[in-house]
Motif scaffolding. Structure first.
Motif, PDB file in Angstrom:
ATOM      1  N   LEU A 243       0.833  -1.214   0.000  1.00  0.00           N
ATOM      2  CA  LEU A 243       0.000   0.000   0.000  1.00  0.00           C
ATOM      3  C   LEU A 243       0.856   1.248   0.000  1.00  0.00           C
ATOM      4  CD1 LEU A 243      -2.862  -0.950   2.497  1.00  0.00           C
ATOM      5  CD2 LEU A 243      -2.926  -0.973   0.002  1.00  0.00           C
ATOM      6  N   ALA A 244       1.942   1.244   0.768  1.00  0.00           N
ATOM      7  CA  ALA A 244       2.818   2.412   0.808  1.00  0.00           C
ATOM      8  C   ALA A 244       3.481   2.643  -0.544  1.00  0.00           C
ATOM      9  CB  ALA A 244       3.874   2.231   1.897  1.00  0.00           C
ATOM     10  N   GLN A 245       3.927   1.552  -1.172  1.00  0.00           N
ATOM     11  CA  GLN A 245       4.626   1.663  -2.449  1.00  0.00           C
ATOM     12  C   GLN A 245       3.687   2.110  -3.567  1.00  0.00           C
ATOM     13  OE1 GLN A 245       6.355  -2.022  -3.754  1.00  0.00           O
ATOM     14  NE2 GLN A 245       7.727  -1.040  -5.219  1.00  0.00           N
ATOM     15  N   THR A 246       2.458   1.635  -3.549  1.00  0.00           N
ATOM     16  CA  THR A 246       1.515   1.962  -4.621  1.00  0.00           C
ATOM     17  C   THR A 246       0.620   3.162  -4.277  1.00  0.00           C
ATOM     18  OG1 THR A 246      -0.075   0.354  -3.724  1.00  0.00           O
ATOM     19  CG2 THR A 246       1.454  -0.417  -5.436  1.00  0.00           C
ATOM     20  N   ARG A 247       0.852   3.731  -3.103  1.00  0.00           N
ATOM     21  CA  ARG A 247       0.098   4.915  -2.645  1.00  0.00           C
ATOM     22  C   ARG A 247      -1.408   4.649  -2.633  1.00  0.00           C
ATOM     23  NH1 ARG A 247       3.453  10.117  -5.159  1.00  0.00           N
ATOM     24  NH2 ARG A 247       5.472   9.473  -4.305  1.00  0.00           N
ATOM     25  N   GLN A 248      -1.759   3.524  -2.030  1.00  0.00           N
ATOM     26  CA  GLN A 248      -3.160   3.163  -1.870  1.00  0.00           C
ATOM     27  C   GLN A 248      -3.475   3.042  -0.389  1.00  0.00           C
ATOM     28  OE1 GLN A 248      -4.819   0.165  -4.759  1.00  0.00           O
ATOM     29  NE2 GLN A 248      -2.653  -0.292  -5.087  1.00  0.00           N
ATOM     30  N   ARG A 249      -4.760   2.892  -0.097  1.00  0.00           N
ATOM     31  CA  ARG A 249      -5.206   2.649   1.264  1.00  0.00           C
ATOM     32  C   ARG A 249      -6.079   1.397   1.286  1.00  0.00           C
ATOM     33  NH1 ARG A 249      -4.567   6.283   5.100  1.00  0.00           N
ATOM     34  NH2 ARG A 249      -6.433   5.630   6.247  1.00  0.00           N
ATOM     35  N   ALA A 250      -6.192   0.801   2.449  1.00  0.00           N
ATOM     36  CA  ALA A 250      -7.062  -0.358   2.602  1.00  0.00           C
ATOM     37  C   ALA A 250      -8.516   0.079   2.473  1.00  0.00           C
ATOM     38  CB  ALA A 250      -6.827  -1.007   3.961  1.00  0.00           C
ATOM     39  N   PRO A 251      -9.408  -0.808   2.031  1.00  0.00           N
ATOM     40  CA  PRO A 251     -10.827  -0.448   1.902  1.00  0.00           C
ATOM     41  C   PRO A 251     -11.422  -0.012   3.238  1.00  0.00           C
ATOM     42  CG  PRO A 251     -10.370  -2.517   0.771  1.00  0.00           C
ATOM     43  CD  PRO A 251      -9.142  -2.174   1.546  1.00  0.00           C
ATOM     44  N   ASP A 252     -12.301   0.976   3.172  1.00  0.00           N
ATOM     45  CA  ASP A 252     -12.884   1.507   4.409  1.00  0.00           C
ATOM     46  C   ASP A 252     -13.946   0.583   5.003  1.00  0.00           C
ATOM     47  OD1 ASP A 252     -14.979   1.846   2.656  1.00  0.00           O
ATOM     48  OD2 ASP A 252     -14.952   4.039   2.710  1.00  0.00           O
ATOM     49  N   SER A 253     -14.215  -0.549   4.354  1.00  0.00           N
ATOM     50  CA  SER A 253     -15.156  -1.516   4.928  1.00  0.00           C
ATOM     51  C   SER A 253     -14.556  -2.233   6.133  1.00  0.00           C
ATOM     52  CB  SER A 253     -15.541  -2.570   3.878  1.00  0.00           C
ATOM     53  OG  SER A 253     -14.396  -3.314   3.465  1.00  0.00           O
ATOM     54  N   LEU A 254     -13.227  -2.266   6.240  1.00  0.00           N
ATOM     55  CA  LEU A 254     -12.559  -3.030   7.282  1.00  0.00           C
ATOM     56  C   LEU A 254     -12.741  -2.402   8.657  1.00  0.00           C
ATOM     57  CD1 LEU A 254      -9.229  -3.957   5.471  1.00  0.00           C
ATOM     58  CD2 LEU A 254     -10.960  -5.569   6.285  1.00  0.00           C
ATOM     59  N   LYS A 255     -13.104  -3.240   9.611  1.00  0.00           N
ATOM     60  CA  LYS A 255     -13.229  -2.815  11.003  1.00  0.00           C
ATOM     61  C   LYS A 255     -12.169  -3.456  11.893  1.00  0.00           C
ATOM     62  CE  LYS A 255     -18.274  -2.351  10.571  1.00  0.00           C
ATOM     63  NZ  LYS A 255     -19.599  -2.773  11.135  1.00  0.00           N
ATOM     64  N   LEU A 256     -11.683  -4.630  11.492  1.00  0.00           N
ATOM     65  CA  LEU A 256     -10.703  -5.343  12.299  1.00  0.00           C
ATOM     66  C   LEU A 256      -9.850  -6.232  11.408  1.00  0.00           C
ATOM     67  CD1 LEU A 256      -9.732  -6.264  15.214  1.00  0.00           C
ATOM     68  CD2 LEU A 256     -11.298  -8.182  14.924  1.00  0.00           C
ATOM     69  N   VAL A 257      -8.531  -6.079  11.520  1.00  0.00           N
ATOM     70  CA  VAL A 257      -7.583  -7.017  10.924  1.00  0.00           C
ATOM     71  C   VAL A 257      -6.786  -7.593  12.085  1.00  0.00           C
ATOM     72  CG1 VAL A 257      -5.611  -7.319   9.393  1.00  0.00           C
ATOM     73  CG2 VAL A 257      -7.479  -5.803   8.721  1.00  0.00           C
ATOM     74  N   ALA A 258      -7.175  -8.789  12.521  1.00  0.00           N
ATOM     75  CA  ALA A 258      -6.505  -9.440  13.641  1.00  0.00           C
ATOM     76  C   ALA A 258      -5.217 -10.078  13.138  1.00  0.00           C
ATOM     77  CB  ALA A 258      -7.414 -10.487  14.260  1.00  0.00           C
ATOM     78  N   VAL A 259      -4.148  -9.933  13.905  1.00  0.00           N
ATOM     79  CA  VAL A 259      -2.845 -10.445  13.500  1.00  0.00           C
ATOM     80  C   VAL A 259      -2.312 -11.350  14.595  1.00  0.00           C
ATOM     81  CG1 VAL A 259      -0.592  -9.847  12.560  1.00  0.00           C
ATOM     82  CG2 VAL A 259      -2.473  -8.216  12.371  1.00  0.00           C
ATOM     83  N   GLY A 260      -1.953 -12.574  14.231  1.00  0.00           N
ATOM     84  CA  GLY A 260      -1.449 -13.522  15.214  1.00  0.00           C
ATOM     85  C   GLY A 260      -0.527 -14.522  14.579  1.00  0.00           C
ATOM     86  N   GLY A 261      -0.078 -15.477  15.377  1.00  0.00           N
ATOM     87  CA  GLY A 261       0.831 -16.509  14.899  1.00  0.00           C
ATOM     88  C   GLY A 261       2.263 -16.273  15.285  1.00  0.00           C
ATOM     89  N   ALA A 262       2.640 -14.999  15.434  1.00  0.00           N
ATOM     90  CA  ALA A 262       3.990 -14.617  15.848  1.00  0.00           C
ATOM     91  C   ALA A 262       3.923 -13.162  16.289  1.00  0.00           C
ATOM     92  CB  ALA A 262       4.996 -14.789  14.704  1.00  0.00           C
ATOM     93  N   ALA A 263       5.000 -12.691  16.927  1.00  0.00           N
ATOM     94  CA  ALA A 263       5.012 -11.307  17.406  1.00  0.00           C
ATOM     95  C   ALA A 263       4.923 -10.320  16.249  1.00  0.00           C
ATOM     96  CB  ALA A 263       6.280 -11.063  18.215  1.00  0.00           C
ATOM     97  N   VAL A 264       4.251  -9.211  16.472  1.00  0.00           N
ATOM     98  CA  VAL A 264       4.007  -8.227  15.414  1.00  0.00           C
ATOM     99  C   VAL A 264       4.901  -7.009  15.580  1.00  0.00           C
ATOM    100  CG1 VAL A 264       2.259  -6.802  14.280  1.00  0.00           C
ATOM    101  CG2 VAL A 264       1.627  -9.020  15.251  1.00  0.00           C
ATOM    102  N   GLY A 265       4.806  -6.339  16.704  1.00  0.00           N
ATOM    103  CA  GLY A 265       5.611  -5.139  16.936  1.00  0.00           C
ATOM    104  C   GLY A 265       4.820  -3.874  16.696  1.00  0.00           C
TER     105      GLY A 265
END
Length: 480
Positions: A243-265
């Motif tokens: 997204l940063a490279q292509t100068r886009q943003r994530a869709p505004d429909s998103l309310k939660l992107v849960a991240v797991g499986g390993a440490a995030v930071g």
């Protein structure tokens, strides 16, 4: 799950909950008639996987989901260890077992094959409904036996915690054979009456355990406009960079992107949120039937793993080890010992005064410097990843006078000065014995494809050190 609600959307058609139950009932009857006791599924994400999972539950059959990214040796180990007598898969995959009797079957109008394997009774804990195999860091995956009640407790806890978000559409981006997506990405949304968008893994850009086509993934998110997703850290890192490279943003429909499986930071979470990705870190383990803690909108502390969900209880042992209770597994395959009321996770951590869990590292990764100081490398790695310039970090220093690190930048064009500034910023937060004095830029990202991470993104420390020891000026690990 109301019968008239749209439960699944595969991009071509939609499936009502009643449709799923009818198909599951038909498959359950066929499996029962042929005497199936332990069913393995080896297939892509699809409505058929969901139907098979429901059929096994209806019939009281143990379900063993096998990830397609397992090696043939790992699959053979899992089949034997669990005493699998039936495998449901596609005809081309069934050809791998030419000696096994094959029964053609139709599930949801699609041709599948039921492979019959030699029946072999395997002792397993009472109430076992599902066996999930963790790939871990060795070739032989470990079988974790789960009851239907424990899995449902996790799903119900997630439903209660996420009720204010009113998630109506969840896009399944991880393999269903991965317990996190199975429980949090299928069971929980379906329990809440939401629609699960069930596409092939290729359609969401995922091949094998770690090959990720981020452009294809982003196109799927834009097309289907989900409210929620579950991602592994390396997937979030790739999407943020795209997204940063292509100068886009994530869709505004998103309310939660849960991240797991390993440490995030914290650095990655903040970078993702700046691009419209509502990233929230969580923590869990297969022995607790997946997720135990989660940051959520309105109860969020970036840099932590979140607060305990309604089904989970946490405590910290005297040596700093995290222990969990509330939705524990029934036991391991091949181990007659049942878990107690509390399970020692093997992770070190602490809970702050507001109830947020902070994971400080693995007990087994504890290193001791040449000056006799005990240091958890994950503690230092978390500080390094807290800087927006650093995407991944692995810290070394056992029997060394000072610590060193291998760094992979969050942005590919980050220069040496930016990385040094990030190291300096991290060191400013750490005591002198935990500061990084030497570092090297990684030769490749820490992924399974590069041979430097497990399937869920945890670094393979010996492999990372072997590749970078000369650059760090420290001894390489002995080759077995």
């Amino acid at each position: 799950m109301s019968a008239d609600l749209i439960a699944l959307d595969d991009g071509v058609r939609t499936w009502r909950a009643a449709d799923i139950e009818l198909q599951a009932m038909a498959l359950a009857q066929q499996l029962t008639a042929q005497g199936t006791r332990v069913l393995a599924t080896l297939m892509d994400n699809s409505p058929v996987w969901v139907i098979a999972d429901r059929a096994a539950l209806q019939a009281g059959i143990v379900h063993v989901p096998l990830p397609a990214f397992f090696t043939p040796e790992q699959i053979a180990h899992a089949l034997g260890a669990a005493g699998v007598d039936t495998v449901l898969t596609l005809p081309p995959v069934a050809a791998r077992w030419p000696q096994a009797p094959a029964v053609p079957c139709e599930v949801a109008g699609q041709p599948f094959t039921l492979l019959r394997l030699p029946a072999r009774a395997v002792p397993m804990p009472p109430g076992t409904a599902k066996i999930t195999f963790t790939s871990g860091t060795t070739g032989a995956p470990k079988g974790v036996c789960l009851t239907a009640a424990a899995m449902q407790r996790v799903a119900d806890g997630l439903v209660a915690a996420m009720a204010p978000l009113q998630v109506q559409r969840h896009l399944c981006a991880l393999p269903f054979a991965v317990l996190l997506e199975n429980i949090a990405g299928l069971m929980a949304p379906l329990t809440a009456g939401a629609t699960c968008i069930v596409l092939s893994l290729q359609d969401v850009g995922l091949t094998g355990s770690s090959s990720f086509d981020v452009a294809r993934f982003h196109a799927a998110v834009v097309r289907h406009r989900p409210n929620s997703l579950i991602l592994l850290p390396q997937m979030l890192r790739a999407w943020t960079g795209y997204l940063a490279q292509t100068r886009q943003r994530a869709p505004d429909s998103l309310k939660l992107v849960a991240v797991g499986g390993a440490a995030v930071g914290m650095g990655l979470v903040q970078a993702a949120r700046s691009l419209g990705i509502p990233a929230y870190e969580g923590y869990g383990l297969s022995e607790g039937a997946s997720v135990q803690t989660l940051n959520l909108p309105g109860r969020d502390r970036p840099g932590s793993a979140g607060a305990a969900l309604p089904h989970a209880r946490l405590r910290i042992a005297s040596d700093g080890e995290i222990e969990v209770a509330g939705s524990l597994f029934a036991g391991y395959l091949g181990d007659a010992h049942a878990p107690g009321d509390w399970w020692p996770t093997g992770d070190l951590g602490h809970v702050d005064t507001d109830g947020f869990l902070h994971v400080d590292g693995r007990k087994k990764n504890l290193l001791i410097t040449a000056f006799g100081r005990n240091v958890s490398p994950e503690w230092v790695e978390t500080a390094l990843r807290g800087h927006p310039a650093i995407g991944q970090a692995v810290v070394f220093g056992d029997a060394q006078p000072t610590l060193s690190a291998v760094l992979w930048p969050l942005a590919a064009d980050a220069d040496e000065a930016q990385l040094q500034a990030a190291v300096d910023a991290a060191n400013a937060q750490l005591p002198d014995y935990a500061r990084v004095q030497r570092w090297a830029r990684a030769t490749a990202p820490f992924t399974a494809d590069a041979g430097m991470a497990t399937a869920n993104g945890r670094p393979q420390r010996a492999a990372v050190l072997a590749r970078h020891a000369q650059a760090l000026g420290i001894p390489a690990p002995a080759v077995a």
